[in-house]
Design an enzyme around this catalytic site. Structure first.
Site, PDB file in Angstrom:
ATOM      1  N   LYS A  51       0.845  -1.201   0.000  1.00  0.00           N
ATOM      2  CA  LYS A  51       0.000   0.000   0.000  1.00  0.00           C
ATOM      3  C   LYS A  51       0.881   1.252   0.000  1.00  0.00           C
ATOM      4  O   LYS A  51       0.629   2.209  -0.721  1.00  0.00           O
ATOM      5  CB  LYS A  51      -0.939  -0.004   1.216  1.00  0.00           C
ATOM      6  CG  LYS A  51      -2.084  -1.006   1.073  1.00  0.00           C
ATOM      7  CD  LYS A  51      -2.924  -1.161   2.333  1.00  0.00           C
ATOM      8  CE  LYS A  51      -3.956  -2.277   2.143  1.00  0.00           C
ATOM      9  NZ  LYS A  51      -4.795  -2.531   3.299  1.00  0.00           N
ATOM     10  N   GLN A  95      -5.037  -1.746   9.551  1.00  0.00           N
ATOM     11  CA  GLN A  95      -4.880  -3.040   8.880  1.00  0.00           C
ATOM     12  C   GLN A  95      -5.426  -4.156   9.771  1.00  0.00           C
ATOM     13  O   GLN A  95      -5.100  -4.228  10.962  1.00  0.00           O
ATOM     14  CB  GLN A  95      -3.393  -3.263   8.546  1.00  0.00           C
ATOM     15  CG  GLN A  95      -3.119  -4.474   7.684  1.00  0.00           C
ATOM     16  CD  GLN A  95      -3.689  -4.382   6.271  1.00  0.00           C
ATOM     17  OE1 GLN A  95      -3.848  -3.287   5.717  1.00  0.00           O
ATOM     18  NE2 GLN A  95      -4.029  -5.504   5.684  1.00  0.00           N
ATOM     19  N   ASP A 118     -11.235   2.669   3.669  1.00  0.00           N
ATOM     20  CA  ASP A 118     -11.502   1.227   3.560  1.00  0.00           C
ATOM     21  C   ASP A 118     -13.002   0.967   3.373  1.00  0.00           C
ATOM     22  O   ASP A 118     -13.403  -0.123   2.999  1.00  0.00           O
ATOM     23  CB  ASP A 118     -11.071   0.519   4.857  1.00  0.00           C
ATOM     24  CG  ASP A 118      -9.759  -0.246   4.707  1.00  0.00           C
ATOM     25  OD1 ASP A 118      -9.425  -0.638   3.580  1.00  0.00           O
ATOM     26  OD2 ASP A 118      -9.085  -0.441   5.738  1.00  0.00           O
TER      27      ASP A 118
HETATM   28  N1  GUN Z   1      -6.938  -7.037   5.881  1.00  0.00           N
HETATM   29  C1  GUN Z   1      -7.167  -7.765   4.760  1.00  0.00           C
HETATM   30  N2  GUN Z   1      -7.687  -6.969   3.791  1.00  0.00           N
HETATM   31  C2  GUN Z   1      -7.778  -5.720   4.309  1.00  0.00           C
HETATM   32  C3  GUN Z   1      -8.238  -4.485   3.795  1.00  0.00           C
HETATM   33  O1  GUN Z   1      -8.683  -4.358   2.648  1.00  0.00           O
HETATM   34  N3  GUN Z   1      -8.177  -3.425   4.655  1.00  0.00           N
HETATM   35  C4  GUN Z   1      -7.702  -3.544   5.926  1.00  0.00           C
HETATM   36  N4  GUN Z   1      -7.697  -2.448   6.684  1.00  0.00           N
HETATM   37  N5  GUN Z   1      -7.285  -4.686   6.440  1.00  0.00           N
HETATM   38  C5  GUN Z   1      -7.319  -5.771   5.631  1.00  0.00           C
END
Ligand code: GUN
Length: 292
Positions: A51, A95, A118
């Site tokens: 990211k 996350q 998100d």
């Molecule tokens: N863990 C697995 N996929 C994601 C996601 O798209 N966003 C976040 N914040 N955590 C995750």
């Protein structure tokens, strides 16, 4: 058989976003994203690194807060509060997964919905549900983008989703329903998965169970979207689908890696740029009202 190339599509989207970020920067807005990661989950660390790298590619300013496994929920809530108030940050995400002593919902509720890139906050999920979204959840949005790009019609189609998570299965079902698809949502307790899959025009699987979908479970010309992500003993990344056999039956299929994964990140960047644009508009409107 068509390969649904999420990697290529994500690169096209990132190129467009790079231009949009340059335009925002000319107006004095630098899109900012804050990412909070707790503990030492290896997969999470890789996702967060990807990211951050993607933000750099398009010119988004990102900060990653790496916190010890033992951090308290209170300290996390204080950090989120600080980021919520920071005018330079337009997006914030925590996350997942989190250590067991932290209540995930409490953190999601603490995030300013206007910065919830998100799209995990109930306000944003509700807006999506009502088909008037502020943001779209990243993985489902990435899948919808693949369908649009490759002209895969979903209206009236029988779609099986395997997995009912808050991040993928549930929001994706609503987004597809908003486009008039007929949904069957399957999960670990579902009976006769094979029977349901055999009737599907499109199968979307997000379980992390390697080789769950085999060629005897799908009908000819099915469209397959594989969101599974696991590793074999040699460290090779694998999806939920037996790709070599199922691809012989499918009319279109996403590869793993290089399918939905890169699209999830592209959609996160899109939400972050969108959030910065909304922020710019709000700033402009408040200046207008002060001047008039
Ligand atoms: N863990 C697995 N996929 C994601 C996601 O798209 N966003 C976040 N914040 N955590 C995750």
């Amino acid at each position: 058989m068509k390969i649904l190339d999420g990697k290529k599509l994500s690169q096209e989207i990132k190129a467009e976003l790079k231009t949009e970020v340059l335009e925002l920067k000319e107006k004095g807005i630098v899109p900012g994203l804050s990412v909070i990661i707790v503990g030492n989950d290896e997969a999470s660390k890789i996702y967060v690194r990807n990211k951050k790298r993607a933000c750099e590619e398009v010119g988004i300013c990102s900060q990653v807060y790496e916190l010890e496994e033992s951090v308290s929920e209170e300290d996390l809530l204080t950090l989120i509060e600080k980021i919520n108030k920071d005018e330079k940050v337009h997006g914030v995400l925590v996350q997942l997964p989190l250590p067991k002593h932290i209540n995930e919902t409490n953190l999601i509720l603490a995030i300013d919905p206007k910065k919830d890139v998100d799209c995990f906050h109930p306000e944003n999920l509700g807006k999506m549900f009502l088909n008037c979204p502020r943001f779209l959840p990243c993985t489902p949005a990435g899948i919808m983008e693949i369908f649009e790009k490759y002209k895969i019609e979903v209206s009236g189609k029988d779609i099986v989703i395997i997995g009912k998570s808050n991040i993928v299965g549930k929001p994706l079902a609503f987004m597809l329903m908003n486009q008039d698809a007929t949904l069957t949502i399957c999960h670990a307790k579902t009976k006769n998965l094979k029977e349901k899959c055999l009737k599907a025009d499109i199968i979307i699987t997000a379980t992390g169970e390697t080789g769950l979908i085999t060629s005897d479970m799908v009908k000819k010309d099915v469209v397959i979207v594989d969101i599974g992500m696991s590793r074999d003993d040699a460290g090779k990344v694998l999806g939920d689908v037996d790709f070599s056999e199922v691809s012989k039956m499918a009319s279109a299929i996403t590869p793993v890696p290089g399918g939905v994964g890169p699209m999830t990140i592209a959609m996160l960047l899109r939400n972050s740029v969108q959030s910065a644009k909304i922020h710019n508009l709000r700033k402009y409107e408040s200046n207008e009202s002060t001047n008039s």
